[in-house]
Design a protein around this motif. Structure first.
Motif, PDB file in Angstrom:
ATOM      1  N   VAL A  12      32.946  37.417  41.075  1.00 51.86           N
ATOM      2  CA  VAL A  12      32.222  37.810  39.874  1.00 51.86           C
ATOM      3  C   VAL A  12      31.133  38.792  40.320  1.00 51.86           C
ATOM      4  O   VAL A  12      30.200  38.401  41.027  1.00 51.86           O
ATOM      5  N   VAL A  13      31.302  40.052  39.941  1.00 56.44           N
ATOM      6  CA  VAL A  13      30.394  41.108  40.407  1.00 56.44           C
ATOM      7  C   VAL A  13      29.272  41.281  39.385  1.00 56.44           C
ATOM      8  O   VAL A  13      29.530  41.447  38.191  1.00 56.44           O
ATOM      9  N   MET A  14      28.035  41.220  39.872  1.00 59.08           N
ATOM     10  CA  MET A  14      26.882  41.244  38.974  1.00 59.08           C
ATOM     11  C   MET A  14      25.975  42.428  39.280  1.00 59.08           C
ATOM     12  O   MET A  14      26.000  42.979  40.377  1.00 59.08           O
ATOM     13  N   ALA A  15      25.179  42.839  38.282  1.00 59.63           N
ATOM     14  CA  ALA A  15      24.221  43.931  38.454  1.00 59.63           C
ATOM     15  C   ALA A  15      22.881  43.486  37.870  1.00 59.63           C
ATOM     16  O   ALA A  15      22.822  42.546  37.069  1.00 59.63           O
ATOM     17  N   ALA A  16      21.818  44.174  38.260  1.00 57.42           N
ATOM     18  CA  ALA A  16      20.470  43.761  37.885  1.00 57.42           C
ATOM     19  C   ALA A  16      19.911  44.577  36.722  1.00 57.42           C
ATOM     20  O   ALA A  16      20.450  45.621  36.367  1.00 57.42           O
ATOM     21  N   ARG A  17      18.834  44.052  36.169  1.00 54.75           N
ATOM     22  CA  ARG A  17      18.028  44.715  35.122  1.00 54.75           C
ATOM     23  C   ARG A  17      18.839  45.140  33.913  1.00 54.75           C
ATOM     24  O   ARG A  17      19.060  46.325  33.724  1.00 54.75           O
ATOM     25  N   PRO A  18      19.179  44.275  33.023  1.00 56.06           N
ATOM     26  CA  PRO A  18      19.071  42.826  33.172  1.00 56.06           C
ATOM     27  C   PRO A  18      20.239  42.287  33.976  1.00 56.06           C
ATOM     28  O   PRO A  18      21.265  42.961  34.094  1.00 56.06           O
ATOM     29  N   GLY A  19      20.070  41.091  34.525  1.00 54.66           N
ATOM     30  CA  GLY A  19      21.147  40.456  35.276  1.00 54.66           C
ATOM     31  C   GLY A  19      22.353  40.248  34.378  1.00 54.66           C
ATOM     32  O   GLY A  19      22.251  39.731  33.270  1.00 54.66           O
ATOM     33  N   ARG A  20      23.508  40.697  34.833  1.00 45.99           N
ATOM     34  CA  ARG A  20      24.707  40.545  34.009  1.00 45.99           C
ATOM     35  C   ARG A  20      25.966  40.704  34.859  1.00 45.99           C
ATOM     36  O   ARG A  20      25.913  41.251  35.962  1.00 45.99           O
ATOM     37  N   VAL A  21      27.083  40.234  34.316  1.00 41.98           N
ATOM     38  CA  VAL A  21      28.369  40.398  34.995  1.00 41.98           C
ATOM     39  C   VAL A  21      28.921  41.769  34.644  1.00 41.98           C
ATOM     40  O   VAL A  21      28.973  42.137  33.469  1.00 41.98           O
ATOM     41  N   ILE A  22      29.319  42.548  35.657  1.00 43.34           N
ATOM     42  CA  ILE A  22      29.902  43.861  35.363  1.00 43.34           C
ATOM     43  C   ILE A  22      31.391  43.919  35.667  1.00 43.34           C
ATOM     44  O   ILE A  22      32.088  44.822  35.226  1.00 43.34           O
ATOM     45  N   ASP A  23      31.900  42.943  36.432  1.00 42.29           N
ATOM     46  CA  ASP A  23      33.328  42.980  36.757  1.00 42.29           C
ATOM     47  C   ASP A  23      33.742  41.623  37.313  1.00 42.29           C
ATOM     48  O   ASP A  23      32.913  40.861  37.789  1.00 42.29           O
ATOM     49  N   GLU A  24      35.032  41.338  37.208  1.00 36.95           N
ATOM     50  CA  GLU A  24      35.562  40.210  37.960  1.00 36.95           C
ATOM     51  C   GLU A  24      36.805  40.665  38.704  1.00 36.95           C
ATOM     52  O   GLU A  24      37.707  41.272  38.125  1.00 36.95           O
ATOM     53  N   ILE A  25      36.837  40.360  39.985  1.00 36.43           N
ATOM     54  CA  ILE A  25      37.968  40.742  40.820  1.00 36.43           C
ATOM     55  C   ILE A  25      38.700  39.470  41.209  1.00 36.43           C
ATOM     56  O   ILE A  25      38.092  38.524  41.715  1.00 36.43           O
ATOM     57  N   ARG A  26      39.988  39.449  40.928  1.00 36.93           N
ATOM     58  CA  ARG A  26      40.805  38.291  41.327  1.00 36.93           C
ATOM     59  C   ARG A  26      41.609  38.644  42.550  1.00 36.93           C
ATOM     60  O   ARG A  26      42.222  39.706  42.614  1.00 36.93           O
ATOM     61  N   ILE A  27      41.598  37.768  43.508  1.00 33.30           N
ATOM     62  CA  ILE A  27      42.334  38.004  44.748  1.00 33.30           C
ATOM     63  C   ILE A  27      43.420  36.944  44.836  1.00 33.30           C
ATOM     64  O   ILE A  27      43.135  35.763  44.994  1.00 33.30           O
ATOM     65  N   ASP A  28      44.680  37.363  44.669  1.00 37.37           N
ATOM     66  CA  ASP A  28      45.777  36.397  44.655  1.00 37.37           C
ATOM     67  C   ASP A  28      45.964  35.771  46.021  1.00 37.37           C
ATOM     68  O   ASP A  28      46.021  34.568  46.165  1.00 37.37           O
ATOM     69  N   GLU A  29      46.104  36.612  47.007  1.00 35.33           N
ATOM     70  CA  GLU A  29      46.316  36.104  48.351  1.00 35.33           C
ATOM     71  C   GLU A  29      45.183  36.667  49.201  1.00 35.33           C
ATOM     72  O   GLU A  29      45.299  37.759  49.738  1.00 35.33           O
ATOM     73  N   PRO A  30      44.045  35.944  49.259  1.00 34.09           N
ATOM     74  CA  PRO A  30      42.863  36.500  49.915  1.00 34.09           C
ATOM     75  C   PRO A  30      43.106  36.766  51.399  1.00 34.09           C
ATOM     76  O   PRO A  30      44.201  37.142  51.761  1.00 34.09           O
TER      77      PRO A  30
END
Ligand code: ADP
Ligand code: ADP
Length: 230
Positions: free
Chosen positions: A208-226
């Protein structure tokens, strides 16, 4: 149903800081989720909201389908273990007694808890250190005790707030590997806060990729086979 569901959750602190805005997330069984982002983007706040250590300002949170009241501070109905960056061990208590603590608070006697405590210490590779005091341990070993304490009640969810950030590189790599091995064997869910891309990619199946000011989720990356995990 997911273990925990967040719907449009925001957190504004009393001083007016909007630490987290409109976060939605489902934490599933056996997920290993990383919250990845720069300092101040609300990672710790999100984790503490899930743990019930701080209250949400708006939105909804559900635990296994059951709504948790926004005004309720306690985490009694939440089946979780929490690992902080500081191992927060009781210096006057032996390793065994530190790990026993959550069971003791739940009313389990020292004798009755012994097999479970020993199992937890074995899991983190510290069987031989039950009778020593925290000051005799390295930073990595203290962190291992902290993980044993968080898992001794066999919670369905483990929350970790930049647990290895203060450790040296080699210790950190070892702990990453051992945490993965423990997770693979015991199949709880994890939410792991980090600002290390390396750690998030190595450990988790969802970032779950987050950014600041204000704090929020900007992306989600799913890794099937990490990373190779065998
Ligand atoms: P991260 O864990 O990503 O570094 P935090 O969740 O700790 O971010 O903080 C998010 C934002 O909320 C930051 O701007 C931080 O300064 C602010 N913050 C955190 N805790 C409090 C608090 N108790 N009161 C006011 N502001 C806070
Ligand atoms: P870890 O990476 O497991 O935290 P360290 O790198 O700090 O461990 O130490 C490596 C090993 O050295 C430990 O697993 C332990 O066997 C041993 N060790 C470290 N500190 C002590 C100590 N105070 N007493 C005995 N053995 C120790």
């Amino acid at each position: 149903t997911p273990l925990v569901g967040l719907r449009n959750v925001s957190k504004r602190f009393a001083n007016g800081t909007l630490a987290l805005q409109g976060m939605s997330l489902d934490i599933g069984e056996h997920d290993f989720i990383s919250f990845l982002g720069p300092s101040g983007c609300g990672k710790s706040t999100a984790l503490r909201l899930i743990a019930g250590l701080t209250r949400l300002s708006s939105g909804d949170m559900h635990w296994s389908g059951a709504a948790t009241s926004a005004t309720k501070g306690g985490k009694t109905d939440r089946d979780l273990g929490f690992v902080f960056q500081e191992p927060t061990l009781m210096p006057w208590a032996k390793v065994f007694d530190n790990v026993w603590l959550p069971l003791k608070l739940a009313g389990t006697s020292r004798d009755a808890a012994a097999p479970v405590v020993k199992q937890a210490l074995e899991m983190v590779g510290l069987s031989r250190f039950a009778d020593v005091y925290p000051r005799e341990l390295s930073g990595g070993m203290k962190m291992r005790v902290s993980i044993a304490r968080a898992l001794v009640t066999h919670p369905r969810l483990l929350l970790m707030d930049e647990p290895f950030a203060a450790l040296d590189e080699m210790t950190r790599i070892k702990l990453n590997n051992d945490l993965l091995a423990i997770w693979r064997e015991h199949r709880f869910s994890v939410v792991f806060v980090t600002h290390s891309v390396y750690e998030s990619v190595y450990l988790s199946n969802r970032i779950v990729v987050m950014a600041a000011r204000p704090g929020r989720v900007i992306d989600e990356i799913r890794i099937d086979e990490p990373y190779p995990r065998g």
